[in-house]
Scaffold this motif. Structure first.
Motif, PDB file in Angstrom:
ATOM      1  N   GLY A  37      -7.139 -15.005  -1.168  1.00  0.00           N
ATOM      2  CA  GLY A  37      -7.268 -15.376  -2.571  1.00  0.00           C
ATOM      3  C   GLY A  37      -6.079 -16.189  -3.048  1.00  0.00           C
ATOM      4  O   GLY A  37      -6.225 -17.174  -3.779  1.00  0.00           O
ATOM      5  N   GLN A  38      -4.885 -15.785  -2.611  1.00  0.00           N
ATOM      6  CA  GLN A  38      -3.669 -16.526  -3.013  1.00  0.00           C
ATOM      7  C   GLN A  38      -3.670 -17.942  -2.412  1.00  0.00           C
ATOM      8  O   GLN A  38      -3.237 -18.892  -3.071  1.00  0.00           O
TER       9      GLN A  38
ATOM     10  N   PRO B  84      -0.341  -2.352 -11.578  1.00  0.00           N
ATOM     11  CA  PRO B  84      -1.548  -3.142 -11.285  1.00  0.00           C
ATOM     12  C   PRO B  84      -1.258  -4.315 -10.347  1.00  0.00           C
ATOM     13  O   PRO B  84      -2.109  -4.711  -9.549  1.00  0.00           O
TER      14      PRO B  84
ATOM     15  N   THR C 237       0.845  -1.194   0.000  1.00  0.00           N
ATOM     16  CA  THR C 237       0.000   0.000   0.000  1.00  0.00           C
ATOM     17  C   THR C 237       0.879   1.241   0.000  1.00  0.00           C
ATOM     18  O   THR C 237       0.648   2.201  -0.749  1.00  0.00           O
TER      19      THR C 237
ATOM     20  N   PHE D 284      -1.342  -3.015  -6.860  1.00  0.00           N
ATOM     21  CA  PHE D 284      -2.720  -2.732  -6.454  1.00  0.00           C
ATOM     22  C   PHE D 284      -3.450  -4.022  -6.071  1.00  0.00           C
ATOM     23  O   PHE D 284      -4.138  -4.087  -5.046  1.00  0.00           O
ATOM     24  N   MET D 285      -3.297  -5.019  -6.882  1.00  0.00           N
ATOM     25  CA  MET D 285      -3.967  -6.306  -6.634  1.00  0.00           C
ATOM     26  C   MET D 285      -3.647  -6.838  -5.240  1.00  0.00           C
ATOM     27  O   MET D 285      -4.507  -7.372  -4.554  1.00  0.00           O
ATOM     28  N   GLU D 286      -2.417  -6.633  -4.811  1.00  0.00           N
ATOM     29  CA  GLU D 286      -1.994  -7.191  -3.521  1.00  0.00           C
ATOM     30  C   GLU D 286      -2.225  -6.237  -2.353  1.00  0.00           C
ATOM     31  O   GLU D 286      -1.965  -6.587  -1.206  1.00  0.00           O
ATOM     32  N   THR D 287      -2.698  -5.023  -2.644  1.00  0.00           N
ATOM     33  CA  THR D 287      -3.045  -4.135  -1.524  1.00  0.00           C
ATOM     34  C   THR D 287      -4.417  -4.464  -0.943  1.00  0.00           C
ATOM     35  O   THR D 287      -4.760  -4.003   0.143  1.00  0.00           O
ATOM     36  N   VAL D 288      -5.184  -5.224  -1.687  1.00  0.00           N
ATOM     37  CA  VAL D 288      -6.537  -5.557  -1.226  1.00  0.00           C
ATOM     38  C   VAL D 288      -6.414  -6.537  -0.056  1.00  0.00           C
ATOM     39  O   VAL D 288      -5.628  -7.483  -0.115  1.00  0.00           O
ATOM     40  N   ALA D 289      -7.191  -6.303   0.985  1.00  0.00           N
ATOM     41  CA  ALA D 289      -7.001  -7.083   2.214  1.00  0.00           C
ATOM     42  C   ALA D 289      -7.242  -8.571   2.029  1.00  0.00           C
ATOM     43  O   ALA D 289      -6.697  -9.390   2.777  1.00  0.00           O
ATOM     44  N   ASN D 290      -8.055  -8.936   1.045  1.00  0.00           N
ATOM     45  CA  ASN D 290      -8.325 -10.372   0.874  1.00  0.00           C
ATOM     46  C   ASN D 290      -7.390 -11.020  -0.138  1.00  0.00           C
ATOM     47  O   ASN D 290      -7.630 -12.156  -0.560  1.00  0.00           O
ATOM     48  N   ALA D 291      -6.335 -10.318  -0.519  1.00  0.00           N
ATOM     49  CA  ALA D 291      -5.385 -10.917  -1.468  1.00  0.00           C
ATOM     50  C   ALA D 291      -4.772 -12.193  -0.895  1.00  0.00           C
ATOM     51  O   ALA D 291      -4.594 -13.191  -1.605  1.00  0.00           O
TER      52      ALA D 291
END
Lengths: 406, 412
Positions: free
Chosen positions: A145-146, A132, A115, A135-142
């Motif tokens: 998801g991984q 991008p 972030t 950004f994708m990995e700044t989301v708390a549920n990344a």
């Protein structure tokens, strides 16, 4: 509701990967800390300097460079801890997958390093330069998801963020998924990384343990406590429907006997409240509703961390809940594991099997205003029931009772 | 007809880019308006696009206010959305802040940005002053829920789901489990999210933002429009609602969640995970979709999302696909990220109550590959209005759906 058992544990903490490293650190009673990078100039001159940081390269045996390339540090930790939990649960690679396989992770901060990098990109290079991938990995549920991607887990996928209670709340929500028949197996736990910006912000809030006699230590329930040690890492439990777990001959480490959640609405956003009587009565009533007698709890793994107001709330809540009953031994692993990253959840599971931790070394004089003496380091055999506690700034509270499954 | 143990919705509240209040939102939706306009909250000159759906009349920055205890408390812009929406929902449901009812209630909330707008200012400002760290406290995803819990006196569980764009829809699932297990007798469920440079630049970096207002399911769609706001609903058992003398607005029949486990940002091309979430919300029963009379889709306007979601609907509804009308609230209010599920649930309840489906604004031909009956032009009168699905899909492949039913009275 279906009974839920714990069949596996994966943990990454500052002592290293796996339970044995953590157990050794708990036995020694000394946290393993390192200096946080201050090169960005984010820290004030009197800010705390250290944190419980993961050893360099500790994830290498579990994660290839190629896999790690597109993940934040927190996502890497979650994926590694999940793989460890799957292995510990005696599952073959790939066998966790499917629509019955869920993920429930708690994170207090998400990927603060990414972030911060992204915001700096906007500031220094312009918004058009934003990556991008960052950004994708700044989301708390990344992270969740991984983990789902790594294990083809197509069941429910929850991320809970409720500050210090995030991890325990996620474990409880994961257990709920099994109890309600939504999933038969869940990878659930906590993950957090330590970044310079996050460390500096916590220090600015005076949340972190400050230098005492040349060393920063969390003096949990101590009279002279000055804050907690912030930690990074991931701890993930494998939760399973008991019948299914027994059916596949899984190692049964514990059964989840009760879950209680409550909120202290006296708390402000970034501080603990003073509602110990409400929290204590909610805990007592919640356990009674689930048939748990307080006398049957033979140790408490407390989420107390050395926080000034947090430890006070925690202690008074326990005293309020137990009332006239004698408190069981109170274990305070966050003195060693630090706050966040879930090391304390690993310790909680280990506490069911027996304890020879020397946590007393870090405690100093006990706070006379709390009137609660933590376990002093004597060896204890296996427990029948362990109460795990987690109170958060902002007001959330969560408790879980683990019991032996044999 | 609802049974006493069934869960019902008894309160609705919103802050949308049309302003505060359910009525304001509903009238604008029925009129086919869009709130997606030039963004003024921050300088968009440095970004690839310049529009969004911004809540009017709420300034950026931490607001100091008097809390219950008499001391000053600080709330972010996103917190303010949540507090305003909750006040309206509780008013509808005849609930008072600080009451004994709230001391037993749970709060299940979704957010993806929290107070990022205020927090990012410390990095964006040249020369980071240590005193500015007070702005960071509001950044956490749980900040709106914490502010709300404190304001109304929540004594039961307080839990923030931070699963990106499915967050507040997943909050329904958490509430559903806590209500049906008897952990709580009443729940506030919702979400709140605010615009900030991080998400604005981030979605633009993915080329996921349309330079025009979002055009869900249109052939020439180019992406989403980011929005902001909050939705809050009160949920309780029918028995509990009737005991309190509150008339239910709709039935919460089921919830479902799933994960694509396919890609971190792109949905499964066949909508496999979305289909599973919808199926689970319908109770995984054969033929359960036959009672679904309309769908409030995720419908972001991105080429991949709309195609994937359309395919999921085709698999779910089969031959009925052409007979089940569909709407996409994001065409009017933009994508409220972690709060979209809650606001869209409010809209779905309004549709069930009024037997009307608002049109999706905009022009241009529909995507021929998405064989849905999108409500266009005028509000659609629903001759059959038994139940509906509201669906949300997120980064990380996290999908969630809720099944809502029209409240037709108590069965004997």
């Amino acid at each position: 509701m279906r009974p839920v058992v714990v069949t596996g544990l994966g943990t990454l903490s500052s002592p290293g990967a796996g339970e044995e490293c953590l157990a050794a650190a708990l036995r020694n009673g000394v946290p393993i800390t390192g200096e946080v990078d201050r090169s960005e100039g984010l820290h004030g001159p009197h800010f705390a300097r250290t944190a419980c940081l993961l050893p360099r390269d500790v994830m290498d045996p579990w994660l290839s460079t190629r896999q790690a390339r597109r993940m934040s540090p927190a996502s890497r930790m979650a994926v590694v801890a999940a793989a460890m939990a799957v292995k510990d649960a005696g599952m073959e690679e790939g066998s966790f997958a499917g629509d019955e396989a869920a993920v429930a992770l708690g994170t207090a901060f998400g990927s603060t390093s990414f972030t911060y990098k992204l915001l700096k990109q906007i500031r220094d290079e312009g918004a058009l330069a934003v990556s991008p991938f960052l950004f994708m990995e700044t989301v708390a549920n990344a992270h969740a998801g991984q983990v789902a991607l790594a294990h083809s887990a197509t069941g429910a996928n929850f991320t809970i963020s409720q500050r210090e209670a995030s991890g325990l709340l996620a474990l409880c929500r994961g257990a709920d998924l099994v109890r309600h028949g939504r999933s038969s197996r869940v990878l659930a736990g906590a993950v957090d990384e330590v970044s310079p910006i996050q460390h500096a912000a916590l220090a600015a809030y005076r949340a972190l343990a400050r230098d005492a006699m040349g060393v920063e230590r969390a003096q949990v329930f101590g009279a002279n406590r000055s804050g907690f040690l912030v930690a990074e890492g991931a701890t993930i439990w494998m939760l399973e429907d008991e019948q299914a777990a027994r059916g596949r001959g899984a190692p049964l480490r514990a059964r989840i006997a009760a879950i209680v959640r409550a909120n202290d609405c006296t708390a402000e956003a970034t501080d603990w409240g003073v509602g110990h009587q409400h929290l204590g009565s909610q805990l007592r009533a919640g356990l009674a509703r689930q048939g748990i007698d307080l006398d049957s709890i033979d140790r408490v793994v407390s989420g107390a961390s050395g926080a000034l107001r947090g430890d006070r709330l925690e202690g008074l809540t326990l005293i309020s809940a137990f009332g006239a009953k004698a408190l069981p031994p109170i274990l305070c692993p966050k003195a060693v594991t630090g706050e966040y990253g879930g090391g304390f959840l690993a310790a909680a599971l280990m506490a069911l099997d027996g304890v020879d931790w020397r946590l007393a070394r870090t405690l100093g004089e006990v706070d006379p205003n709390i009137d609660l003496r933590p376990h002093g380091g004597e060896s204890m055999g296996p427990a029948q029931r362990v109460l795990v506690t987690s109170l958060a700034t902002g007001g959330a509270g969560c408790w879980l009772v683990l019991e032996r499954s044999d | 007809m609802a049974t006493l143990t069934q869960l019902v919705i008894t309160g609705l509240g919103v802050v949308s880019p049309f302003g505060a209040g359910v009525e304001v939102l509903w009238e604008a939706l029925l009129a086919g308006e869009t709130a997606i306009r030039t963004l003024s909250l921050f300088d968009t000159g440095v970004h690839r696009t310049s529009i969004a759906a911004q809540v009017p009349g709420v300034r950026a920055g931490l607001i100091r206010r008097s809390s219950k205890g008499g001391h000053l408390d600080r709330v972010t812009r996103t917190d303010q959305f949540a507090l305003t929406a909750a006040r309206e929902a509780m008013g509808t449901a005849k609930l008072l802040p600080g009451s004994s009812e709230m001391a037993r209630a749970g709060l299940f909330f979704g957010s993806s940005t929290g107070g990022m707008l205020e927090a990012e200012s410390i990095v964006m400002a040249a020369g980071l002053g240590h005193g500015k760290y007070s702005h960071v406290g509001g950044q956490a995803e749980c900040a709106p829920a914490n502010a709300l819990a404190r304001e109304v006196g929540i004594g039961g569980p307080a839990e923030t789901i931070a699963s990106a764009c499915s967050a507040s829809t997943m909050a329904f699932e958490a509430a559903f489990m806590s209500l049906t297990s008897g952990e709580v007798s009443l729940a506030l469920v919702g979400g709140s999210d605010g615009l900030c440079e991080l998400t604005y630049a981030g979605f633009n970096s993915l080329r996921a933002v349309d330079s025009c207002p979002a055009r869900p399911f249109r052939q020439d769609r180019e992406g989403l429009s980011i929005g902001e706001g909050s939705g809050v609903l009160v949920i309780e058992s029918l028995e509990h609602a009737l005991d309190r003398g509150v008339e239910p607005l709709a039935v919460l029949a089921g919830t479902g969640t799933s994960c694509d486990a396919h890609h971190m940002t792109a949905p499964h091309p066949e909508g496999r995970g979305a289909w599973r979430a919808m199926t689970q919300a319908l109770g995984a029963q054969v033929g359960a979709s036959s009672t679904v009379d309309f769908v409030n889709t995720h419908g972001t306007g991105t080429p991949h999302n709309d195609l994937s979601e359309g395919r999921a609907l085709k698999r779910l509804l089969g031959d009925r696909l052409a007979q089940v009308p569909v709407t996409a609230t994001k065409g009017s209010v933009g994508h409220l990220l972690g709060a979209c599920g809650a606001l869209e649930a409010v809209v779905t309840v309004l549709c069930l109550q009024h037997r009307r489906l608002p049109p999706v604004p905009g022009a241009g031909p529909l995507d021929p590959e998405v064989e849905i009956d999108l409500c266009l032009g005028q509000p659609r009168e629903l001759t059959s209005c038994r139940s509906a699905l509201s669906v949300n899909l997120a980064f990380g492949g996290a999908n969630a759906a809720i099944h809502l039913g029209r409240y037709e009275g108590k069965s004997e």
